[in-house]
Design an enzyme around this catalytic site. Structure first.
Site, PDB file in Angstrom:
ATOM      1  CG  HIS A 179       5.017   5.738   3.035  1.00  0.00           C
ATOM      2  ND1 HIS A 179       5.686   5.421   1.876  1.00  0.00           N
ATOM      3  CD2 HIS A 179       5.613   4.978   3.999  1.00  0.00           C
ATOM      4  CE1 HIS A 179       6.621   4.526   2.138  1.00  0.00           C
ATOM      5  NE2 HIS A 179       6.600   4.236   3.431  1.00  0.00           N
ATOM      6  CD  GLU A 231       3.153   4.980  -0.875  1.00  0.00           C
ATOM      7  OE1 GLU A 231       3.675   5.978  -0.329  1.00  0.00           O
ATOM      8  OE2 GLU A 231       3.812   4.057  -1.376  1.00  0.00           O
ATOM      9  CG  ASP A 264       6.110   8.319  -0.385  1.00  0.00           C
ATOM     10  OD1 ASP A 264       6.187   8.027   0.833  1.00  0.00           O
ATOM     11  OD2 ASP A 264       5.506   7.601  -1.216  1.00  0.00           O
ATOM     12  CG  ASP A 269       2.619  -1.514   7.000  1.00  0.00           C
ATOM     13  OD1 ASP A 269       3.356  -2.281   7.655  1.00  0.00           O
ATOM     14  OD2 ASP A 269       2.949  -0.372   6.702  1.00  0.00           O
TER      15      ASP A 269
END
Ligand code: F6R
Length: 259
Positions: free
Chosen positions: A137, A142, A135, A66
């Protein structure tokens, strides 16, 4: 999924490096690299093996997971710069063998398509290193990312921007948007190594490994992959319900099987 609980973060780094070394020594390889704090020990370990153990990356290619949108590659916090400074500059990848997404691309959709094409042209990723967000990811997929998603632009959650603020002057400086390989893209890599260390990751690991496959925890999509090694230290494993079973199974695994 194979869940391997190791005493310390150093053991996680060494075990991940073993798997990568084995792949690289097998012949020309395509590596998937993550950034963030989690893989740094693994990269240090690989750099050490390059310097003193003759491990060469000259026949390997690498693809980053990413990149932040709006950060030029030369900016120190861009993942392009981070992976170079933390890993690739210290080993012997051929020039142009390390690929990343262009966070400054005028047309992010075209950039995403270009990147998918590049991965496919390389023959796909042999071994992909992954960290996990608090979270759940992976990459920057996400919660509520499609489990079949491809490389595309995403908006970071407030939680992720807060988590990554330590790399910037403040959370406000963390870009809102990123380009990330999708969960469908990541799942095409032949072997996934999901690494996590520390109590802060325990809840996300439990949801990813023992929870339902659901977009609310993107890492749970890895349960659909046929070859995933989850390498965690004791703290990151602390909320797993079946810890004993994983430890017992790994303890009795025949050495010839490898990861
Ligand atoms: C980084 C990436 C992210 C991180 C995750 C964990 O390329 O794709 O998914 O792996 O945010 O970050 P750290 O390792 O800093 O806790």
């Amino acid at each position: 999924m194979e869940i391997i609980i190791l005493p310390t973060a150093d053991d996680v780094a060494r075990t991940a490096a073993d798997a990568i070394e084995e792949q690289v020594r097998r012949g020309p390889s395509v590596l998937g690299l993550a950034t963030g704090s989690t893989p740094l020990g693994t990269y240090q370990e690989l750099i050490g093996r390059h310097r003193t153990g003759g491990l060469s990356f000259a026949q390997a290619q690498a693809f980053l997971l990413d990149e932040y949108v709006g950060l030029p590659a030369a900016y120190p916090q861009s993942y392009h710069s981070v992976i170079r400074d933390e890993f690739t500059i210290s080993v012997d990848f051929a020039p142009d063998a390390v690929h990343g997404l262009d966070g400054m691309a005028e047309d992010p959709e075209a950039e995403a398509a270009r990147y998918e094409g590049l991965i496919a042209a390389a023959g796909g990723v042999d071994i992909q290193i992954l960290g996990i967000g608090t979270d759940g990811h992976v990459g920057f997929n996400e919660p509520m990312s499609s489990l079949g998603s491809r490389t595309r632009i995403k908006t970071l959650t407030r939680q992720t921007r807060q988590d990554n603020a330590r790399f910037f002057d403040s959370a406000d400086d963390v870009p809102d948007h990123v380009l990330t390989q999708g969960l469908g893209t990541i799942r095409e890599a032949r072997h996934l190594l999901l690494l996590a260390m520390g109590e802060a990751k325990a809840e996300a690991i439990a949801a990813a490994v023992e929870g339902p496959v659901a977009a609310i925890c993107p890492a749970s999509a890895l349960q659909l992959h046929p070859h995933v090694s989850v390498l965690v230290d004791e703290a990151a494993a602390s909320r797993l319900a079946h810890r004993e079973y994983y430890t017992d199974t790994f303890g009795r695994k025949p050495a010839w099987q490898g990861l």
